[in-house]
Design a protein around this motif. Structure first.
Motif, PDB file in Angstrom:
ATOM      1  N   LYS A 474     -50.078  13.934 -34.882  1.00  0.00           N
ATOM      2  CA  LYS A 474     -49.223  13.262 -35.856  1.00  0.00           C
ATOM      3  C   LYS A 474     -47.946  12.765 -35.176  1.00  0.00           C
ATOM      4  O   LYS A 474     -47.431  13.401 -34.249  1.00  0.00           O
ATOM      5  CB  LYS A 474     -48.855  14.201 -37.007  1.00  0.00           C
ATOM      6  N   LEU A 475     -47.418  11.660 -35.690  1.00  0.00           N
ATOM      7  CA  LEU A 475     -46.211  11.060 -35.128  1.00  0.00           C
ATOM      8  C   LEU A 475     -44.990  11.904 -35.446  1.00  0.00           C
ATOM      9  O   LEU A 475     -44.740  12.238 -36.608  1.00  0.00           O
ATOM     10  CB  LEU A 475     -46.034   9.639 -35.683  1.00  0.00           C
ATOM     11  N   ASN A 476     -44.205  12.247 -34.407  1.00  0.00           N
ATOM     12  CA  ASN A 476     -42.901  12.895 -34.606  1.00  0.00           C
ATOM     13  C   ASN A 476     -41.811  11.848 -34.770  1.00  0.00           C
ATOM     14  O   ASN A 476     -41.028  11.889 -35.702  1.00  0.00           O
ATOM     15  CB  ASN A 476     -42.569  13.798 -33.417  1.00  0.00           C
ATOM     16  N   TRP A 477     -41.753  10.919 -33.816  1.00  0.00           N
ATOM     17  CA  TRP A 477     -40.770   9.835 -33.881  1.00  0.00           C
ATOM     18  C   TRP A 477     -41.203   8.709 -32.948  1.00  0.00           C
ATOM     19  O   TRP A 477     -42.092   8.888 -32.108  1.00  0.00           O
ATOM     20  CB  TRP A 477     -39.361  10.301 -33.530  1.00  0.00           C
ATOM     21  N   TYR A 478     -40.594   7.548 -33.121  1.00  0.00           N
ATOM     22  CA  TYR A 478     -40.843   6.456 -32.181  1.00  0.00           C
ATOM     23  C   TYR A 478     -39.562   5.649 -32.014  1.00  0.00           C
ATOM     24  O   TYR A 478     -38.659   5.693 -32.859  1.00  0.00           O
ATOM     25  CB  TYR A 478     -41.999   5.563 -32.651  1.00  0.00           C
ATOM     26  N   ARG A 479     -39.486   4.911 -30.918  1.00  0.00           N
ATOM     27  CA  ARG A 479     -38.348   4.045 -30.645  1.00  0.00           C
ATOM     28  C   ARG A 479     -38.862   2.655 -30.320  1.00  0.00           C
ATOM     29  O   ARG A 479     -39.680   2.482 -29.416  1.00  0.00           O
ATOM     30  CB  ARG A 479     -37.515   4.583 -29.469  1.00  0.00           C
ATOM     31  N   ASP A 480     -38.383   1.667 -31.086  1.00  0.00           N
ATOM     32  CA  ASP A 480     -38.794   0.278 -30.859  1.00  0.00           C
ATOM     33  C   ASP A 480     -37.600  -0.642 -30.630  1.00  0.00           C
ATOM     34  O   ASP A 480     -37.712  -1.856 -30.734  1.00  0.00           O
ATOM     35  CB  ASP A 480     -39.624  -0.236 -32.033  1.00  0.00           C
ATOM     36  N   ARG A 481     -36.462  -0.029 -30.302  1.00  0.00           N
ATOM     37  CA  ARG A 481     -35.260  -0.833 -30.063  1.00  0.00           C
ATOM     38  C   ARG A 481     -35.373  -1.617 -28.759  1.00  0.00           C
ATOM     39  O   ARG A 481     -34.823  -2.706 -28.619  1.00  0.00           O
ATOM     40  CB  ARG A 481     -34.035   0.082 -30.027  1.00  0.00           C
ATOM     41  N   TYR A 482     -36.092  -1.063 -27.788  1.00  0.00           N
ATOM     42  CA  TYR A 482     -36.227  -1.691 -26.478  1.00  0.00           C
ATOM     43  C   TYR A 482     -37.698  -2.030 -26.233  1.00  0.00           C
ATOM     44  O   TYR A 482     -38.592  -1.392 -26.787  1.00  0.00           O
ATOM     45  CB  TYR A 482     -35.747  -0.757 -25.362  1.00  0.00           C
ATOM     46  N   LYS A 483     -37.929  -3.004 -25.384  1.00  0.00           N
ATOM     47  CA  LYS A 483     -39.297  -3.302 -24.946  1.00  0.00           C
ATOM     48  C   LYS A 483     -39.511  -2.562 -23.625  1.00  0.00           C
ATOM     49  O   LYS A 483     -39.185  -3.059 -22.554  1.00  0.00           O
ATOM     50  CB  LYS A 483     -39.514  -4.805 -24.790  1.00  0.00           C
ATOM     51  N   LEU A 484     -40.042  -1.356 -23.734  1.00  0.00           N
ATOM     52  CA  LEU A 484     -40.128  -0.464 -22.589  1.00  0.00           C
ATOM     53  C   LEU A 484     -41.388  -0.714 -21.781  1.00  0.00           C
ATOM     54  O   LEU A 484     -42.411  -1.168 -22.293  1.00  0.00           O
ATOM     55  CB  LEU A 484     -40.101   0.992 -23.059  1.00  0.00           C
ATOM     56  N   ARG A 485     -41.301  -0.390 -20.499  1.00  0.00           N
ATOM     57  CA  ARG A 485     -42.456  -0.426 -19.623  1.00  0.00           C
ATOM     58  C   ARG A 485     -43.284   0.852 -19.800  1.00  0.00           C
ATOM     59  O   ARG A 485     -42.820   1.813 -20.421  1.00  0.00           O
ATOM     60  CB  ARG A 485     -41.999  -0.569 -18.159  1.00  0.00           C
ATOM     61  N   LYS A 486     -44.479   0.859 -19.240  1.00  0.00           N
ATOM     62  CA  LYS A 486     -45.377   1.995 -19.443  1.00  0.00           C
ATOM     63  C   LYS A 486     -45.165   3.119 -18.438  1.00  0.00           C
ATOM     64  O   LYS A 486     -45.835   4.146 -18.517  1.00  0.00           O
ATOM     65  CB  LYS A 486     -46.831   1.521 -19.418  1.00  0.00           C
ATOM     66  N   GLU A 487     -44.232   2.934 -17.502  1.00  0.00           N
ATOM     67  CA  GLU A 487     -43.923   4.007 -16.563  1.00  0.00           C
ATOM     68  C   GLU A 487     -42.881   4.932 -17.191  1.00  0.00           C
ATOM     69  O   GLU A 487     -41.760   4.511 -17.483  1.00  0.00           O
ATOM     70  CB  GLU A 487     -43.382   3.454 -15.240  1.00  0.00           C
ATOM     71  N   ILE A 488     -43.234   6.187 -17.426  1.00  0.00           N
ATOM     72  CA  ILE A 488     -42.316   7.158 -17.995  1.00  0.00           C
ATOM     73  C   ILE A 488     -42.423   8.463 -17.218  1.00  0.00           C
ATOM     74  O   ILE A 488     -43.417   8.729 -16.537  1.00  0.00           O
ATOM     75  CB  ILE A 488     -42.589   7.420 -19.498  1.00  0.00           C
ATOM     76  N   SER A 489     -41.365   9.271 -17.290  1.00  0.00           N
ATOM     77  CA  SER A 489     -41.378  10.582 -16.626  1.00  0.00           C
ATOM     78  C   SER A 489     -40.465  11.527 -17.394  1.00  0.00           C
ATOM     79  O   SER A 489     -39.743  11.120 -18.314  1.00  0.00           O
ATOM     80  CB  SER A 489     -40.934  10.465 -15.162  1.00  0.00           C
ATOM     81  N   LEU A 490     -40.478  12.789 -16.993  1.00  0.00           N
ATOM     82  CA  LEU A 490     -39.735  13.852 -17.673  1.00  0.00           C
ATOM     83  C   LEU A 490     -38.635  14.358 -16.753  1.00  0.00           C
ATOM     84  O   LEU A 490     -38.832  14.477 -15.538  1.00  0.00           O
ATOM     85  CB  LEU A 490     -40.697  14.990 -18.027  1.00  0.00           C
ATOM     86  N   SER A 491     -37.483  14.673 -17.341  1.00  0.00           N
ATOM     87  CA  SER A 491     -36.386  15.222 -16.543  1.00  0.00           C
ATOM     88  C   SER A 491     -36.754  16.610 -16.026  1.00  0.00           C
ATOM     89  O   SER A 491     -37.650  17.273 -16.552  1.00  0.00           O
ATOM     90  CB  SER A 491     -35.103  15.296 -17.371  1.00  0.00           C
ATOM     91  N   GLY A 492     -36.052  17.043 -14.982  1.00  0.00           N
ATOM     92  CA  GLY A 492     -36.353  18.331 -14.378  1.00  0.00           C
ATOM     93  C   GLY A 492     -36.225  19.491 -15.342  1.00  0.00           C
ATOM     94  O   GLY A 492     -36.966  20.483 -15.237  1.00  0.00           O
ATOM     95  N   ASP A 493     -35.320  19.388 -16.318  1.00  0.00           N
ATOM     96  CA  ASP A 493     -35.144  20.478 -17.291  1.00  0.00           C
ATOM     97  C   ASP A 493     -35.980  20.282 -18.557  1.00  0.00           C
ATOM     98  O   ASP A 493     -35.921  21.087 -19.487  1.00  0.00           O
ATOM     99  CB  ASP A 493     -33.674  20.622 -17.668  1.00  0.00           C
ATOM    100  N   GLY A 494     -36.767  19.195 -18.602  1.00  0.00           N
ATOM    101  CA  GLY A 494     -37.645  18.968 -19.742  1.00  0.00           C
ATOM    102  C   GLY A 494     -36.960  18.465 -20.997  1.00  0.00           C
ATOM    103  O   GLY A 494     -37.587  18.395 -22.056  1.00  0.00           O
ATOM    104  N   LYS A 495     -35.691  18.066 -20.915  1.00  0.00           N
ATOM    105  CA  LYS A 495     -34.957  17.671 -22.113  1.00  0.00           C
ATOM    106  C   LYS A 495     -35.024  16.173 -22.403  1.00  0.00           C
ATOM    107  O   LYS A 495     -34.776  15.750 -23.533  1.00  0.00           O
ATOM    108  CB  LYS A 495     -33.484  18.076 -21.979  1.00  0.00           C
ATOM    109  N   TYR A 496     -35.329  15.349 -21.372  1.00  0.00           N
ATOM    110  CA  TYR A 496     -35.232  13.904 -21.529  1.00  0.00           C
ATOM    111  C   TYR A 496     -36.513  13.213 -21.049  1.00  0.00           C
ATOM    112  O   TYR A 496     -37.162  13.654 -20.098  1.00  0.00           O
ATOM    113  CB  TYR A 496     -34.045  13.346 -20.748  1.00  0.00           C
ATOM    114  N   ILE A 497     -36.823  12.105 -21.711  1.00  0.00           N
ATOM    115  CA  ILE A 497     -37.873  11.198 -21.268  1.00  0.00           C
ATOM    116  C   ILE A 497     -37.191   9.997 -20.619  1.00  0.00           C
ATOM    117  O   ILE A 497     -36.300   9.384 -21.215  1.00  0.00           O
ATOM    118  CB  ILE A 497     -38.738  10.726 -22.456  1.00  0.00           C
ATOM    119  N   PHE A 498     -37.602   9.648 -19.405  1.00  0.00           N
ATOM    120  CA  PHE A 498     -37.046   8.498 -18.698  1.00  0.00           C
ATOM    121  C   PHE A 498     -37.994   7.309 -18.841  1.00  0.00           C
ATOM    122  O   PHE A 498     -39.215   7.457 -18.763  1.00  0.00           O
ATOM    123  CB  PHE A 498     -36.858   8.805 -17.218  1.00  0.00           C
TER     124      PHE A 498
END
Length: 598
Positions: A474-498
């Protein structure tokens, strides 16, 4: 590298009056309407000797039926150069290799028509491969300096690939007369380093189904271009001065290089580091083992093309070729066992700890529970016991090719497919749990997948970032403010999506998607990006179009080095002080971080 598909080579000797040639060029034709009127125009009204189709040939539905119908109805020789969208769809490539090809050449009188696409199938790299360069060199060797070359590309050449200058310089070493490109915002004739470049906008009929096709008439003295209202005449007798095409090369301080090597073939499989050794399998299937000084300790021929990354489990190297051969190899480079499949394997191998209860027919000797999971072009996901290469389970819920993004969490395996869905299946049984997309028409295929806490993150084709509850689908949330690329990663502490858009790096809060950081890059992302990778001291490495940056997690992003014009496919810390960087053209660097970072 062995060709995956038969190469289309058309060699014709036209008996043309006055050594002339008429070429009709169509960019991304909309074949959903007016197909009959288009084919009738080409067959009975156009003066074209040859028809060339550039760009998107299937439209939004990705159906090959319309292009099949077109080719069956047209009675003139037709050459095809598909777009990135077409070449990224695996089953279309396998179904019609004679259509979905990445090159063509045709000799007509004293004119040589050369078509080339920079899209590397299945990897979505916008890069002219080493295989393409080898083919170009071999083809150009057969062309005399008196033969005129007319170059065709599916998109404007300077926007088509990171190493377009290298390609153009090679072809311009002969008698290049005109560059013709599809998929342009507008039809125009431009000058590129002194060479005329005709950019064509995508082609649609007018309201009355009338077609204004671009036609190029080539004679001994001139090139006459008619495209709607555009009429250009190029007098070939007038010599135009040419500019030097300067090539970007890697830029590394010698003091930081522990070793630098280049494989004989391209590299699409990320190298890995184990037991103080570096292992890499190139695109032609040559697996090498090196020490940290770059010396080759052994090599092994996998006898197939390698697109997915190799892995290690139970101190055994495991690799699978695109053609479907799964092999286990010792750490000293000797084959242990292998098994073949009648399907193309489209993913890397995912090692898991099998916790199901299936009894194998052949008893195991050890107590190991290691298993290998992989996906195929037919939409199947398999799980095989590592020790005996016996099947535990297979899932075939998807009917399209599985993307190379398999990921495991809590006995659940996640992946996307060419059908656009995100899937979740049970790692113990292979049973289907859920599949998800936000709405009909969305496409999540080929996105990186990242997991944090109980959520999985994925990016759609239209640049939306989604956070999904991976237990419920199920969907928690989404962001459509930016046209993002498909390359994503996680911060070392697990708090942020880059993630990136064309100009910025973003950090989003994992729990609610709020934008925590927005940092403007010092260059636009034109072709490729490698998302932030955590290294020591709360710092990150990231890459944009061959430039590697150091980011301190705040506002400061520092250029470290350039590896030239090639996608960076792997950034791998070897130790606190050493870093391995690998590029798609087969370059591998072992660098001393202390010499790079102040």
């Amino acid at each position: 590298m062995k060709r995956l598909f038969p190469m289309l080579i058309l060699l014709s000797a036209y008996a043309l009056s006055a050594q002339s040639l008429n070429v009709a060029v169509i960019s991304s034709p909309d074949l959903s309407s007016g197909l009959d009127s288009l084919t009738n125009y080409i067959n009975y009204k156009s003066d074209a000797d040859i028809v060339i189709l550039l760009g998107d040939l299937t439209g939004e539905d990705q159906s090959v039926n319309k292009i099949k119908t077109f080719l069956n109805k047209v009675n003139k020789e037709t050459l095809i150069l598909p777009s990135a969208d077409n070449l990224s769809k695996l089953n279309a490539l396998l179904e019609m290799p004679e259509i979905f090809n990445d090159r063509f050449d045709l000799k007509a009188a004293d004119f040589f028509l050369l078509g080339v696409s920079p899209i590397i199938p299945f990897k979505n790299y916008r890069h002219f491969s080493g295989e393409i360069f080898n083919w170009l060199n071999e083809t150009l060797d057969t062309i005399s300096l008196s033969d005129e070359i007319y170059l065709f590309l599916p998109e404007p050449i300077n926007n088509t690939a990171d190493n377009w200058k290298e390609t153009m310089k090679l072809i311009a070493s002969k008698n290049l007369k005109l560059i013709v490109c599809g998929n342009s915002p507008q039809t125009e004739l431009t000058n590129l380093y002194g060479y005329p470049a005709l950019n064509l906008e995508n082609f649609k009929p007018d309201k009355s189904n009338k077609w204004e096709i671009t036609e190029i008439r080539i004679t001994a003295d001139s090139i006459i271009i008619r495209s709607g209202k555009l009429l250009e005449v190029i007098d070939k007798r007038i010599e135009v001065s040419k500019e030097e095409i300067e090539i970007d090369t890697d830029n590394l301080p010698d003091s930081a290089i522990v070793f630098k090597t280049r494989l004989e073939n391209d590299l699409y499989s990320r190298p890995f580091f184990f037991n103080n050794k570096i292992f890499a399998a190139d695109a032609a299937g040559i697996l090498t083992c090196r020490d940290t000084t770059g010396e080759i300790l052994w090599d092994y021929d996998l006898n197939g093309d390698v697109y997915g990354s190799i892995t290690i489990a139970d101190r055994t190297l495991n690799a699978v070729t695109f053609q479907g051969d799964l092999q286990s190899i010792s750490l000293t480079g000797e084959q242990i066992q292998s098994i073949g499949f009648n399907e193309y394997v489209t993913t890397s191998l995912l090692p898991i700890e099998y916790s199901g209860d299936k009894e194998l027919m052949i008893p195991k000797v050890t107590n190991s529970k290691k298993a290998l999971v992989f996906g195929t072009n037919e939409g199947k996901v398999y799980c095989y016991d590592l020790e005996t290469l016996q099947e535990y389970w297979v899932n075939d819920i998807s009917k399209e090719a599985i993307n190379d993004n398999l990921i495991l969490r809590e006995n659940k395996i996640f992946y996307t497919s060419d059908d656009g869905f995100l899937y979740c299946i049970d790692a113990r049984t292979g049973l289907f749990i859920w599949r998800w997309k936000y709405r009909k028409g969305d496409n999540l295929s080929a996105s990186d997948l990242v997991i944090s806490s109980k959520s999985i993150f994925v990016v759609s084709d239209n640049g939306q970032l989604f956070c999904i509850d991976y237990l419920l689908g199920k969907l928690n949330w989404y962001r459509d403010r930016y046209k993002l690329r498909k390359e994503i990663s996680l911060s070392g502490d697990g708090k942020y999506i880059f993630s990136f858009d064309e100009e910025n790096l973003y950090a989003f809060a994992v729990h609610n998607g709020n934008t925590i950081k927005e940092i403007k890059l010092d260059q636009k992302i034109r072709f490729h990006a490698f998302p932030p990778l955590a290294i020591k001291d709360n710092r990150y490495l990231l890459a944009v179009d061959g430039i590697v940056y150091l980011w301190n997690g705040d506002k400061n992003i520092e250029r470290l080095l350039s590896v030239g014009n090639s996608p960076i496919i792997g950034v791998l810390p070897l130790s606190d002080s050493n870093l391995l960087i690998a590029t798609a053209d087969g370059a591998i660097y072992n660098l001393n971080l202390n010499k790079l970072v102040k």
